[in-house]
Design an enzyme around this catalytic site. Sequence first.
Site, PDB file in Angstrom:
ATOM      1  N   ARG A  75       0.846   1.910 -12.746  1.00 56.97           N
ATOM      2  CA  ARG A  75       2.184   2.229 -12.204  1.00 56.97           C
ATOM      3  C   ARG A  75       2.622   3.616 -12.667  1.00 56.97           C
ATOM      4  NH1 ARG A  75       1.535   0.045  -8.311  1.00 56.97           N
ATOM      5  NH2 ARG A  75      -0.492  -0.397  -9.178  1.00 56.97           N
TER       6      ARG A  75
ATOM      7  N   ASP B 185      -0.412  -5.602   3.874  1.00 57.36           N
ATOM      8  CA  ASP B 185      -0.566  -4.913   2.581  1.00 57.36           C
ATOM      9  C   ASP B 185      -0.775  -5.965   1.489  1.00 57.36           C
ATOM     10  OD1 ASP B 185      -0.718  -2.826   0.833  1.00 57.36           O
ATOM     11  OD2 ASP B 185       1.385  -2.231   0.939  1.00 57.36           O
TER      12      ASP B 185
HETATM   13  P1  ATP Z   1      -1.044   0.387  -5.106  1.00 54.95           P
HETATM   14  O1  ATP Z   1      -2.447  -0.081  -5.256  1.00 54.95           O
HETATM   15  O2  ATP Z   1      -0.389   0.558  -6.423  1.00 54.95           O
HETATM   16  O3  ATP Z   1      -0.271  -0.392  -4.106  1.00 54.95           O
HETATM   17  P2  ATP Z   1      -1.509   2.357  -3.073  1.00 54.95           P
HETATM   18  O4  ATP Z   1      -2.969   2.457  -2.927  1.00 54.95           O
HETATM   19  O5  ATP Z   1      -0.772   1.582  -2.073  1.00 54.95           O
HETATM   20  O6  ATP Z   1      -1.152   1.894  -4.546  1.00 54.95           O
HETATM   21  P3  ATP Z   1       0.329   4.466  -2.422  1.00 54.95           P
HETATM   22  O7  ATP Z   1       1.537   3.859  -3.044  1.00 54.95           O
HETATM   23  O8  ATP Z   1       0.206   4.447  -0.957  1.00 54.95           O
HETATM   24  O9  ATP Z   1      -0.966   3.853  -3.109  1.00 54.95           O
HETATM   25  O10 ATP Z   1       0.162   5.959  -2.910  1.00 54.95           O
HETATM   26  C1  ATP Z   1       0.254   6.343  -4.279  1.00 54.95           C
HETATM   27  C2  ATP Z   1       0.943   7.689  -4.399  1.00 54.95           C
HETATM   28  O11 ATP Z   1       0.083   8.701  -3.978  1.00 54.95           O
HETATM   29  C3  ATP Z   1       2.189   7.802  -3.562  1.00 54.95           C
HETATM   30  O12 ATP Z   1       3.130   8.566  -4.250  1.00 54.95           O
HETATM   31  C4  ATP Z   1       1.681   8.530  -2.334  1.00 54.95           C
HETATM   32  O13 ATP Z   1       2.711   9.231  -1.691  1.00 54.95           O
HETATM   33  C5  ATP Z   1       0.660   9.477  -2.935  1.00 54.95           C
HETATM   34  N1  ATP Z   1      -0.399   9.868  -1.979  1.00 54.95           N
HETATM   35  C6  ATP Z   1      -1.251   9.040  -1.360  1.00 54.95           C
HETATM   36  N2  ATP Z   1      -2.103   9.739  -0.571  1.00 54.95           N
HETATM   37  C7  ATP Z   1      -1.781  11.040  -0.697  1.00 54.95           C
HETATM   38  C8  ATP Z   1      -2.280  12.271  -0.136  1.00 54.95           C
HETATM   39  N3  ATP Z   1      -3.293  12.285   0.702  1.00 54.95           N
HETATM   40  N4  ATP Z   1      -1.675  13.411  -0.509  1.00 54.95           N
HETATM   41  C9  ATP Z   1      -0.643  13.402  -1.376  1.00 54.95           C
HETATM   42  N5  ATP Z   1      -0.139  12.298  -1.940  1.00 54.95           N
HETATM   43  C10 ATP Z   1      -0.684  11.121  -1.603  1.00 54.95           C
HETATM   44 MG    MG Z   2       0.441  -0.144  -2.253  1.00 49.93          MG
END
Ligand code: ATP
Ligand code: MG
Length: 727
Positions: free
Chosen positions: A606, A219
């Site tokens: 955020r 990640d």
């Molecule tokens: P960052 O770039 O900030 O690390 P990220 O891309 O890793 O973000 P996540 O933290 O995995 O994003 O997801 C962001 C939010 O969206 C979380 O609360 C996650 O549970 C929600 N989320 C992601 N995909 C879905 C989905 N398909 N349906 C509902 N909620 C989702």
């Molecule tokens: Mg993330």
Amino acid sequence: MSEFIRNLQSLNAKQREAVLIDQENALILAGAGSGKTRVLTHRIAYLCQEKNISPLNILAVTFTNKAAREMKERIENLLGFSTVGMWIGTFHGIAHRLLRQHASELGFDRRFKVLDQDDQLQIIKKVIHSLNLDEKFYPPKYLQSFINGKKDEGIRAIDLPTEEFNNEIIKIYQVYEVRLRANNALDFADLLLYAYELFKENMVLSQYYQRRFQHILVDEFQDTNSVQYKWLMALKSDTNSIMAVGDDDQSIYGWRGARVENIKHFIDDLASVRIVRLEQNYRSTQIILDAANAVIANNPKRMGKMLWSEKEKGEKISVYEAFNERDEADYISAKIYDLYHTHHVSLSDISVLYRSNAQSRVLEEALLKTGIAYRIYGGMRFFDRAEIKDALAYMRLIALRVDNLAFERVINLPARGIGQKTIESIRKYSTVHDLSLWHASCEMIERKLLPTRSAASIQKFIDLIEDMAAVKNLMKLGALMRHVIDFSGLMLMHEQSKAEKSQQKCENLKELVNAAAEFIPPIEDVAEEDLLVEFLNFAVLESGEMQAAEHDDSVQMMTLHMAKGLEFPYVFISGLEDGLFPSSRSVEVVDKLAEERRLCYVGITRAMRHLTLSYCKIRHQYGDMSYQIKSRFLQEIPKEYLQYVRNRKPEKLEKTMGFGISPFDFVKEQNTEAEFKIGEFINHTKFGIGVILKLEGEGDNLCYHVDFKAGEGKKVLLAKMAKLMKL
Ligand code: ATP
Ligand code: MG
């Protein structure tokens, strides 16, 4: 419906595609909040549940220990069983685990010691002395960051080209390495570098781990450094696969050696890489997302990606223009109070972010005053920080020479050649004669019981404290604090240091001057000479236990860097001022400015439901105040997404404005006849906007001391002639 199907249904088509990828290398390149981390955890669950991959065959790397813990929890929730045996952790954590098991292959005993920064510095100093070199020309802190930097690039002493580097520096690095080995010790950077060398030099071992880790998942890939990347590549074979997950727009650790180019290298270096782009953001409202996109669009050289949300448009972003940092903190804490008490938002759903650690102090105070629990995540509370305690130890000695703890803390800080042996002999003398360390030192000098050189150094220290104590009652508390920080050499020590956190320490010391200058004792009528003791008590009370425990419902405060990967329904970003955010060191350099902008993008994204941005017109730094200009990043957000808020009653604002402006120039009494008060803003036809610093004289002779903006500086103006206008 099986658990697995249910899990899959909670993903969109693109995310599902990424989760279900077969034994293929993959790059999941996507913007903030698009579910990258979610894909990673679901994929691990999928591999275990559906593909019957043993947890032992999975390696998952994240950026912080907190992220690793959360990932483990999320996977266990999805799987319904424990992930014992799965390697999940940070690069450093995993390297450490690896080296404990294979220390002997590298010629170390498996009980090797990992040195912290202080231990490392001590060894470097010893090496410099053993080579008969002068610390003045070879500053230990510089060498420390040089060695760490080289190791992060994967470069050992023998790899340094002699034509490019000073021979003595190479020698120090070499001897340092020999010493570490002799002590069976590794420094922090060694963990990664040895882990890499272990694989590079030992085919049998690397093949074993290549076979073992069939699935490697990383990640926050955009913030990997050179050695981390090389280490990953060394783990790669023809049969296993790597899934890297990242966002080039969130690369914020370039200053620590992170290489966003690793994303491109990853595509080039591996024979085939399946690229999946996620475009739907699930975290933030449309307005927050649009604002973040508008800011980051100003960066050059982006890989470029789309990001949209199905979420409601949401509320506009609140912007608060504060008079000064205290007003800003009061606004934020009042808003939090309102969210908590009126809207029943839980405090853990609220985060306050800032660019520099020193900003936390005023925010902490405002929250404490309002009775709101908070936790500083990934850092220490202001009054617990070492540099603050050092400066306060001087103040304690000034107040009370018999304070032994304070004496021990600063007798040789900054270094003044007083060794442990001497200190030990003072300790013994003080016990035998039942004296404080201070008085024991004085007696030992008088009775010539100390070696001449040590005696001279201690005498100098004693004189220093006595000199400071002599001016104590002539100065206001803020001025005294500044004097102590300057004359003790503490500020200079951090200014000259090349260590990673030295800049931050200088900022914190400056902030301590502000704290002293603004200090209002809890009881009224404290005599000026007792103010110091009151302030020291206040500092003790402020440190330590008052911070909420990890799982208590509390506001989460942290620097923007620490906020990576996290999300909160309510986010406050404070100090959006040019020179602070973007930081003053970055505004001139294109690449650094771009990294600051990415940090701003990280900050904005955020927020899930509501975002509040704030900036100050005036900010106090090192007891001086400066006029601030609102951050260019704030100006990059289209106006239609913003709503300027003003939430203060005028009387309350005036009260806030009145105190703590300039700790040195002010007289305390306010002149009741004068049209303008200290701290008030005025406009002058010729000099423009200024602030009243001081009043002098009476009637026709009344003068205003005014500090004007825009380089005009301080001026004394006769009140009846000056034609000042209220602003
Ligand atoms: P960052 O770039 O900030 O690390 P990220 O891309 O890793 O973000 P996540 O933290 O995995 O994003 O997801 C962001 C939010 O969206 C979380 O609360 C996650 O549970 C929600 N989320 C992601 N995909 C879905 C989905 N398909 N349906 C509902 N909620 C989702
Ligand atoms: Mg993330």
